[in-house]
Scaffold this active site. Structure first.
Site, PDB file in Angstrom:
ATOM      1  N   SER A  94      -7.107  41.303 -36.660  1.00  0.00           N
ATOM      2  CA  SER A  94      -6.274  41.897 -37.714  1.00  0.00           C
ATOM      3  C   SER A  94      -4.833  41.431 -37.708  1.00  0.00           C
ATOM      4  CB  SER A  94      -6.284  43.420 -37.594  1.00  0.00           C
ATOM      5  OG  SER A  94      -7.439  43.914 -38.200  1.00  0.00           O
TER       6      SER A  94
ATOM      7  N   LYS B  91      -3.726  39.678 -40.751  1.00  0.00           N
ATOM      8  CA  LYS B  91      -3.542  40.334 -42.058  1.00  0.00           C
ATOM      9  C   LYS B  91      -2.137  40.167 -42.652  1.00  0.00           C
ATOM     10  CE  LYS B  91      -7.368  43.523 -41.300  1.00  0.00           C
ATOM     11  NZ  LYS B  91      -7.764  44.843 -40.785  1.00  0.00           N
TER      12      LYS B  91
ATOM     13  N   TYR C  21     -12.808  36.052 -45.010  1.00  0.00           N
ATOM     14  CA  TYR C  21     -12.191  37.096 -44.178  1.00  0.00           C
ATOM     15  C   TYR C  21     -12.648  37.006 -42.717  1.00  0.00           C
ATOM     16  CZ  TYR C  21     -11.297  41.650 -42.122  1.00  0.00           C
ATOM     17  OH  TYR C  21     -10.914  42.647 -41.267  1.00  0.00           O
TER      18      TYR C  21
ATOM     19  N   TYR D  57      -2.360  50.581 -37.174  1.00  0.00           N
ATOM     20  CA  TYR D  57      -3.482  51.505 -37.381  1.00  0.00           C
ATOM     21  C   TYR D  57      -2.951  52.930 -37.566  1.00  0.00           C
ATOM     22  CZ  TYR D  57      -6.129  47.533 -35.498  1.00  0.00           C
ATOM     23  OH  TYR D  57      -6.665  46.297 -35.278  1.00  0.00           O
TER      24      TYR D  57
ATOM     25  N   VAL E 299      -7.919  44.110 -32.974  1.00  0.00           N
ATOM     26  CA  VAL E 299      -8.894  44.639 -32.012  1.00  0.00           C
ATOM     27  C   VAL E 299      -9.143  43.742 -30.807  1.00  0.00           C
ATOM     28  CG1 VAL E 299     -10.215  46.175 -33.512  1.00  0.00           C
ATOM     29  CG2 VAL E 299     -10.815  43.755 -33.403  1.00  0.00           C
TER      30      VAL E 299
HETATM   31  N1  GLU Z   1     -12.453  41.317 -37.742  1.00  0.00           N
HETATM   32  C1  GLU Z   1     -12.206  42.676 -37.428  1.00  0.00           C
HETATM   33  C2  GLU Z   1     -12.893  43.599 -38.434  1.00  0.00           C
HETATM   34  O1  GLU Z   1     -12.819  43.345 -39.595  1.00  0.00           O
HETATM   35  C3  GLU Z   1     -10.744  42.923 -37.419  1.00  0.00           C
HETATM   36  C4  GLU Z   1     -10.431  44.323 -37.096  1.00  0.00           C
HETATM   37  C5  GLU Z   1      -9.102  44.510 -36.467  1.00  0.00           C
HETATM   38  O2  GLU Z   1      -8.620  43.683 -35.694  1.00  0.00           O
HETATM   39  O3  GLU Z   1      -8.521  45.573 -36.760  1.00  0.00           O
HETATM   40  O4  GLU Z   1     -13.545  44.543 -38.088  1.00  0.00           O
END
Ligand code: GLU
Length: 428
Positions: free
Chosen positions: A64, A67, A189, A241, A259
């Protein structure tokens, strides 16, 4: 000799290495293989210096933390209005993989949760999803200042277990918030999340955002200042988060976690920080990362919303002689500094005997445009009242352009203004 900053980072790294709480993410099975003792820390300055401690060159998947960077690319490719029309900027009190959309518009709440991020992956420039992924890989590489690649094992693992993201994407297509082929968008993604980076890369990527979009290593503009700025804002409110509010309270920086255990934090116009440590807390944030940032912020006084007053007074010297008011300014000029100069000069000018004003800007470092336009307005007012104004600036920066008179030294300015006042009649 040992740099005290390196010493501080080494010390923090050593101390937080001893923290053993947290669980490694396993819902993407391949991530569960991470070593819980891996721990990297890197700080990238805006003139391109890197401080590093621990496993700062160990590769891991960005997850993430991609993002905000993809958001910045989407802003660059589509413009802020088009992007905002598709995804909001509203923090939400639900998990990153929540299936919540705005009830009236169907928009995902923000680009830092999966729903919003999936829409962003579909918005970057490129004809076809392969080209869009190339844009993302090239863009993130520009942020990092080197060519990044993919971790194919993590990608396969995520692809085979990513049903929740599929559900989110199909729901969004049904709601009209995602267009195109869902599997193609998801493949962009998933790949974006599987891009391999190091802690050092995260520091440089964050520093690029902190540096108004210019990579401090390559000197290249990756995105425009406005796009970098929008991205920092969304990181500030939505990046950590469900801990985002408490993070802002305790640490006070725009940041994004992922994550796999990465965190990228950007202090605007100061530096970028990268951290990697896989064990996560219940919110999904790196346990060591959070603890380290809290201490770093507190010890170095870095909370952006609790700025320390470090600057000296803006007017470091002033005098009034023979109807001429001289103000020597110093430091950075922002709105607050300019406001105090304007108020003081106007108060003085209201006494009838003021005939001239000298503003010495030799010790002014940076000046914000609002400060300069306030000083411009001040000079214009003075002129209307028949008060002669001279600006002194040995750097010849033409900071204030309404005067018509500018000099290099104070002596020159004094001589000039004396002559001018004599010529206008009436000496003292
Ligand atoms: N690729 C992970 C997902 O989409 C990223 C989640 C994350 O790092 O928050 O679940």
């Amino acid at each position: 000799m040992i740099n005290p900053i390196q010493e501080l980072l080494d010390d923090l790294h050593r101390r937080f290495q001893a923290v053993h709480e947290g669980e490694i993410a396993s819902y993407i099975p391949e991530l569960a293989h991470a070593d819980r003792d891996s721990f990297g820390l890197a700080v990238a300055t805006l003139d391109g210096h890197l401080y590093e401690a621990g496993d700062s060159s160990l590769p891991f998947t960005i997850q993430s933390v991609s993002k905000p960077f993809v958001y910045a690319l989407a802003l660059a490719d589509r413009g802020p209005d088009a992007v905002l029309a598709r995804v909001g900027v509203q923090p939400m009190g639900e998990a990153f993989n929540s299936i919540t959309l705005e009830s009236d518009t169907g928009r995902p709440l923000n680009p830092m949760v999966n729903a919003g991020a999936i829409v962003m992956s579909s918005l970057v420039a490129g004809v076809g999803f392969e080209a869009q992924f190339e844009r993302i890989l090239a863009g993130l590489s520009e942020f990092a200042g080197r060519s990044l690649d993919l971790d194919e094992r993590v990608l396969a693992s995520e692809q085979s277990t990513g049903d929740r993201n599929r559900a989110i994407a199909y729901l969004m297509r049904n709601a009209g918030s995602l267009s195109g082929d869902v599997e193609e968008v998801l493949s962009v993604y998933f790949r974006q999340c599987s891009i391999r980076v190091t802690t050092r890369d995260l520091a440089v990527m964050a520093a690029t955002l902190a540096n108004q979009g210019v990579n401090p290593l390559s000197g290249r503009a990756v995105v425009a200042p406005l796009e970098a700025g929008h991205t920092l804002i969304v990181m500030g409110t939505c990046g950590m988060y469900d801990y985002a509010g408490e993070w802002l309270f305790r640490v006070g920086w725009p940041a994004k976690s992922g994550v796999s255990g990465g965190i990228a934090a950007a202090l605007p116009l100061q530096f970028g920080i990268g951290i990697f440590s896989p064990p996560l807390d219940r919110f999904g944030n790196s346990v060591r990362g959070i603890a380290l940032c809290e201490e770093l912020s507190a010890r170095l006084g870095l909370h952006l919303l609790r700025p320390e007053r470090r600057s000296a007074p803006v007017v470091y010297w002033s005098t009034r002689e023979n109807g001429v008011l001289t103000l020597a300014l110093q430091g950075g000029l922002g709105f607050a500094e300019a406001e105090s100069v304007v108020r003081n000069v106007l108060a003085d000018a209201d006494s009838d005997s003021t005939r001239g004003v000298i503003l010495d800007l030799n010790r002014v470092g940076h000046a914000q445009s609002i400060a300069l336009s306030l000083l411009d307005a001040l000079v214009r007012r003075l002129k209307e009242r028949g008060i002669v104004t001279v600006v002194v600036d040995q750097l010849g920066r033409c900071l204030i352009d309404t005067t018509g008179y500018s000099c290099v030294t104070l002596d020159e300015a004094l001589a000039w203004i004396r002559n001018e006042l004599l010529a206008r009649g009436g000496s003292h």
